[in-house]
Design a protein around this motif. Sequence first.
Motif, mmCIF file in Angstrom:
data_model
loop_
_atom_site.group_PDB
_atom_site.id
_atom_site.type_symbol
_atom_site.label_atom_id
_atom_site.label_comp_id
_atom_site.label_asym_id
_atom_site.label_seq_id
_atom_site.Cartn_x
_atom_site.Cartn_y
_atom_site.Cartn_z
ATOM 1 N N ARG A 15 -3.410 -8.717 -12.074
ATOM 2 C CA ARG A 15 -3.302 -7.570 -12.974
ATOM 3 C C ARG A 15 -1.929 -6.921 -12.832
ATOM 4 N NH1 ARG A 15 -8.472 -4.482 -14.146
ATOM 5 N NH2 ARG A 15 -6.862 -2.976 -14.572
ATOM 6 N N HIS A 16 -1.608 -6.053 -13.770
ATOM 7 C CA HIS A 16 -0.354 -5.309 -13.704
ATOM 8 C C HIS A 16 -0.391 -4.356 -12.503
ATOM 9 C CE1 HIS A 16 3.267 -3.368 -15.051
ATOM 10 N NE2 HIS A 16 2.662 -2.207 -14.966
ATOM 11 N N GLN A 17 0.588 -4.456 -11.620
ATOM 12 C CA GLN A 17 0.615 -3.636 -10.413
ATOM 13 C C GLN A 17 1.751 -2.631 -10.480
ATOM 14 O OE1 GLN A 17 1.045 -6.812 -7.495
ATOM 15 N NE2 GLN A 17 -0.927 -6.204 -6.667
ATOM 16 N N TRP A 18 1.478 -1.432 -9.995
ATOM 17 C CA TRP A 18 2.504 -0.409 -9.819
ATOM 18 C C TRP A 18 2.121 0.426 -8.613
ATOM 19 C CZ3 TRP A 18 0.562 4.461 -9.896
ATOM 20 C CH2 TRP A 18 -0.616 4.673 -10.590
ATOM 21 N N GLY A 19 3.073 1.188 -8.124
ATOM 22 C CA GLY A 19 2.800 2.022 -6.967
ATOM 23 C C GLY A 19 3.601 3.308 -7.021
ATOM 24 N N GLN A 20 3.233 4.229 -6.156
ATOM 25 C CA GLN A 20 3.932 5.510 -6.057
ATOM 26 C C GLN A 20 4.117 5.876 -4.596
ATOM 27 O OE1 GLN A 20 1.449 8.308 -8.117
ATOM 28 N NE2 GLN A 20 2.506 7.988 -10.051
ATOM 29 N N ILE A 21 5.217 6.539 -4.317
ATOM 30 C CA ILE A 21 5.429 7.147 -3.010
ATOM 31 C C ILE A 21 5.341 8.645 -3.232
ATOM 32 C CG2 ILE A 21 7.029 7.503 -1.113
ATOM 33 C CD1 ILE A 21 8.245 4.794 -1.736
ATOM 34 N N ARG A 22 4.405 9.282 -2.518
ATOM 35 C CA ARG A 22 4.187 10.721 -2.662
ATOM 36 C C ARG A 22 4.430 11.428 -1.344
ATOM 37 N NH1 ARG A 22 -0.877 12.032 -6.545
ATOM 38 N NH2 ARG A 22 -0.279 10.662 -8.243
ATOM 39 N N CYS A 23 4.880 12.663 -1.421
ATOM 40 C CA CYS A 23 5.034 13.501 -0.244
ATOM 41 C C CYS A 23 3.635 13.860 0.254
ATOM 42 C CB CYS A 23 5.816 14.757 -0.591
ATOM 43 S SG CYS A 23 6.001 15.891 0.798
ATOM 44 N N ALA A 24 3.391 13.694 1.559
ATOM 45 C CA ALA A 24 2.063 13.958 2.109
ATOM 46 C C ALA A 24 1.757 15.455 2.166
ATOM 47 C CB ALA A 24 1.944 13.354 3.501
ATOM 48 N N ASN A 27 6.983 -4.385 -5.338
ATOM 49 C CA ASN A 27 8.111 -4.847 -4.504
ATOM 50 C C ASN A 27 9.152 -3.755 -4.322
ATOM 51 O OD1 ASN A 27 7.028 -7.365 -4.064
ATOM 52 N ND2 ASN A 27 8.061 -8.280 -5.823
ATOM 53 N N TYR A 28 9.434 -3.000 -5.372
ATOM 54 C CA TYR A 28 10.380 -1.890 -5.281
ATOM 55 C C TYR A 28 9.845 -0.798 -4.348
ATOM 56 C CZ TYR A 28 12.830 2.366 -6.639
ATOM 57 O OH TYR A 28 13.518 3.543 -6.618
ATOM 58 N N ILE A 29 8.562 -0.488 -4.452
ATOM 59 C CA ILE A 29 7.953 0.536 -3.613
ATOM 60 C C ILE A 29 7.992 0.117 -2.150
ATOM 61 C CG2 ILE A 29 5.776 1.718 -3.091
ATOM 62 C CD1 ILE A 29 7.263 2.791 -5.538
ATOM 63 N N ARG A 30 7.718 -1.153 -1.872
ATOM 64 C CA ARG A 30 7.812 -1.661 -0.498
ATOM 65 C C ARG A 30 9.216 -1.484 0.058
ATOM 66 N NH1 ARG A 30 5.276 -7.526 -0.896
ATOM 67 N NH2 ARG A 30 3.089 -6.973 -1.106
ATOM 68 N N TYR A 31 10.212 -1.874 -0.738
ATOM 69 C CA TYR A 31 11.607 -1.797 -0.308
ATOM 70 C C TYR A 31 12.026 -0.356 -0.017
ATOM 71 C CZ TYR A 31 16.677 -2.121 -0.540
ATOM 72 O OH TYR A 31 18.010 -2.020 -0.257
ATOM 73 N N LYS A 65 13.988 3.895 3.157
ATOM 74 C CA LYS A 65 14.233 5.334 3.113
ATOM 75 C C LYS A 65 13.296 6.142 4.013
ATOM 76 C CE LYS A 65 15.377 8.899 -0.160
ATOM 77 N NZ LYS A 65 15.603 9.242 -1.543
ATOM 78 N N TYR A 66 12.035 5.698 4.104
ATOM 79 C CA TYR A 66 11.042 6.491 4.822
ATOM 80 C C TYR A 66 10.541 5.838 6.109
ATOM 81 C CZ TYR A 66 11.011 8.998 0.430
ATOM 82 O OH TYR A 66 11.397 9.702 -0.675
ATOM 83 N N GLY A 67 10.888 4.575 6.352
ATOM 84 C CA GLY A 67 10.458 3.887 7.564
ATOM 85 C C GLY A 67 8.977 3.576 7.604
ATOM 86 N N VAL A 68 8.384 3.345 6.435
ATOM 87 C CA VAL A 68 6.957 3.053 6.328
ATOM 88 C C VAL A 68 6.787 1.610 5.902
ATOM 89 C CG1 VAL A 68 4.833 3.621 5.095
ATOM 90 C CG2 VAL A 68 6.433 5.432 5.698
ATOM 91 N N LYS A 69 5.958 0.860 6.620
ATOM 92 C CA LYS A 69 5.700 -0.524 6.267
ATOM 93 C C LYS A 69 4.455 -0.585 5.385
ATOM 94 C CE LYS A 69 5.318 -5.089 8.243
ATOM 95 N NZ LYS A 69 5.257 -5.864 9.481
ATOM 96 N N VAL A 70 4.586 -1.203 4.208
ATOM 97 C CA VAL A 70 3.486 -1.296 3.244
ATOM 98 C C VAL A 70 2.993 -2.734 3.220
ATOM 99 C CG1 VAL A 70 2.839 -1.040 0.831
ATOM 100 C CG2 VAL A 70 4.507 0.518 1.845
ATOM 101 N N SER A 71 1.695 -2.920 3.417
ATOM 102 C CA SER A 71 1.117 -4.264 3.316
ATOM 103 C C SER A 71 0.070 -4.240 2.211
ATOM 104 C CB SER A 71 0.479 -4.680 4.631
ATOM 105 O OG SER A 71 -0.561 -3.808 4.974
ATOM 106 N N VAL A 72 0.077 -5.303 1.412
ATOM 107 C CA VAL A 72 -0.860 -5.399 0.294
ATOM 108 C C VAL A 72 -1.824 -6.524 0.546
ATOM 109 C CG1 VAL A 72 -1.068 -5.809 -2.170
ATOM 110 C CG2 VAL A 72 0.832 -4.494 -1.286
#
Length: 60
Positions: free
Chosen positions: A23-32, A44-48, A53-60
Amino acid sequence: MVSMKQQNVNPVKVILNTTNRGRHQWGQIRCAKTGRIRHTGQVNYIRYVAKKKYGVKVSV
């Protein structure tokens, strides 16, 4: 005297719309703290950005 490097702590949440690659995938980075959207884009852009920038590792 010792000089130290300080890194600002930005707690963020990474939100993905689906983990189904068919399916079409998208993501967001939000301030907690505030819930404001920092970045929106393809997974892929959100992972990068999350890693660089934030030092967070994202796994899908």
